[in-house]
Design an enzyme around this catalytic site. Structure first.
Site, PDB file in Angstrom:
ATOM      1  N   GLU A 182     -32.537  17.540  29.389  1.00 44.77           N
ATOM      2  CA  GLU A 182     -33.075  16.647  30.418  1.00 44.77           C
ATOM      3  C   GLU A 182     -34.493  17.035  30.822  1.00 44.77           C
ATOM      4  OE1 GLU A 182     -29.059  15.745  29.890  1.00 44.77           O
ATOM      5  OE2 GLU A 182     -29.923  17.724  30.377  1.00 44.77           O
ATOM      6  N   HIS A 224     -20.081  13.802  36.831  1.00 35.81           N
ATOM      7  CA  HIS A 224     -20.389  12.466  36.324  1.00 35.81           C
ATOM      8  C   HIS A 224     -20.400  11.411  37.428  1.00 35.81           C
ATOM      9  CE1 HIS A 224     -18.842  14.612  32.783  1.00 35.81           C
ATOM     10  NE2 HIS A 224     -19.611  13.820  32.063  1.00 35.81           N
TER      11      HIS A 224
END
Length: 343
Positions: free
Chosen positions: A66, A135
C-alpha cells in the site's frame, strides 16, 4: 456540467466502473492501479473489463504494498498524470498514511504550487460482509483531519459516478471511500426487511456519458420540519428507513463530502428544525460526528431546542460475529429520535 444522453439503472459497482471507463476514455493521463484491479477486475469487480478495453499500461496490477501504491501515485501526479489507485480495503490504507499525509497532502503547499498531486484513492470501507477487524473499518475521520486532502463518500449510484468523475478531474488528492454494504443495494438496517436492490431504487437512475457533482455540496434526501439528520454513505439509507418507519418528518442531509463540507446547508437545516441527529458507522470518540457537532453548536446554538444526538459505532475493535449489533441501527436511531422530540 453534464453530457447526458439516455439513462440506465445501475448499482454502485456498475456506476463506479462506468465513471472509470469514461475518464480513461476522455483523459490519456488517467491511470488505474492497485491489487487485482487489472485482469481480475477488482475484488468487488469495480474495474472489471477496464484492462481489456484500455490496455495494461492504463489499468494494471501492483504488488501487495500500500505504501508503494500510494507513493508511486504521488510521483505520477507530480509528473502530470492523474492516477486512481485502489486500496483493496480501507483497513489496508494505514501503511500508506505517510505518503498520503506527508507527501500527497503537502505537495502543493511545500512546492508553492509548482507541483500538485491530482490523485484519487479509491477504497471500499465500512461493514457489510462480516469481514471483522481487518476488512470493515471506517477511517474517514483520520483523513478529514489532514489539511490538503479531500474526503468523499457517496451513498447512491448516481452520486458515485458524478462524484468520482469530479474527484478524478480535481487537482488535489482525494480519498474516495465506497460503502461496500450498499455496493449492490441499500440496506435499511432492519433485520426483517428485505434488501431493496438498486434496480428498483429511485437513486439508481444514472445518466450515460460524462457528468459531475460538485464537491462540497450536500444532498437533501428528504425535507422536514421536525429534526435534521446528518449522515453519509450507508447510514443515509438507515436514517431514511428509520424516520419513515417512525413517521418522522426529518430533514435528512447526505453530506456526500466531508472535506469540503457544505456547512451552509447544515446550518440552514438546523436553524429550520432546531434539532440535530448525527449518524455514522465509525467509532464515536473523535469520529467525524464530533466535528459536525462542534460546528452545529458554534453556528446554531441559539436555534437548538434539544441537545445534539450522535448515533455511531461503539468504541471497540470492530466485531466479527456481532457486526449487526455494532451498526447504528433502528433501535438506537429510534431512541435518539425519541429523545430529540420528547419536548
Amino acid at each position: 456540467m453534464a453530457e447526458q444522453g439516455t439513462e440506465r439503472r445501475l448499482n454502485m459497482i456498475e456506476a463506479i466502473n462506468d465513471a472509470l471507463d469514461i475518464m480513461l476514455e476522455r483523459d490519456p493521463d488517467v491511470i488505474i492501479m492497485g491489487e487485482d484491479v487489472g485482469y481480475f477486475g477488482g475484488v468487488f469487480r469495480c474495474t472489471a473489463g477496464l484492462q481489456e478495453k484500455h490496455g495494461k499500461t492504463r489499468v494494471f496490477d501492483t504488488p501487495i504494498s500500500e505504501c508503494g501504491i500510494i507513493g508511486v501515485a504521488v510521483g505520477m501526479g507530480a509528473y502530470g498524470l492523474r492516477p486512481v489507485p485502489e486500496i483493496q480495503f480501507a483497513d489496508y490504507i494505514y501503511p500508506g498514511l505517510d505518503q498520503l499525509i506527508s507527501e500527497a497532502a503537502r505537495l502543493r503547499y511545500r512546492s508553492a504550487c509548482d507541483y500538485i498531486a491530482p490523485m484519487t484513492v479509491r477504497s471500499p470501507f465500512g461493514g457489510g460482509i462480516f469481514g471483522g477487524q481487518t476488512h470493515s473499518q471506517s477511517p474517514e475521520a483520520i483523513f478529514t483531519h489532514v489539511s490538503g486532502l479531500k474526503t468523499v463518500i457517496p451513498s447512491t449510484p448516481y452520486d458515485a459516478k458524478g462524484l468520482l468523475i469530479s474527484c478524478i478531474e480535481d487537482n488535489d488528492p482525494v480519498i474516495f471511500f465506497e460503502p461496500k454494504r450498499i455496493y449492490n443495494g441499500p440496506f435499511s438496517g432492519f433485520y426483517d426487511k428485505p434488501v431493496e436492490p438498486w434496480k428498483k431504487h429511485k437513486d439508481s437512475v444514472v445518466p450515460e456519458g460524462h457528468y459531475t457533482i460538485p464537491l462540497g455540496k450536500a444532498r437533501h434526501v428528504t425535507e422536514g420540519e421536525e429534526l435534521t439528520v446528518l449522515a453519509y454513505g450507508t447510514m443515509v439509507h438507515v436514517a431514511e428507513a428509520v424516520c419513515r418507519e417512525k413517521g418522522v418528518e426529518a430533514d435528512i442531509l447526505d453530506l456526500r463530502t466531508m472535506v469540503p463540507l457544505d456547512i451552509e446547508a447544515i446550518e440552514a437545516s438546523v436553524k429550520k428544525t432546531g434539532r440535530c441527529m448525527i449518524v455514522h458507522e465509525a467509532t464515536r470518540t473523535s469520529g467525524f460526528g464530533a466535528e459536525l457537532s462542534a460546528l452545529v453548536q458554534e453556528r446554531c446554538f441559539y436555534h437548538l431546542e434539544a441537545p445534539i444526538e450522535r448515533v455511531t459505532g461503539f468504541d471497540t475493535p470492530y466485531p466479527h460475529s456481532l457486526e449487526w449489533a455494532y451498526f447504528p441501527g433502528p433501535v438506537r436511531l429510534g431512541e435518539a429520535i425519541d429523545r430529540l422530540l420528547k419536548d
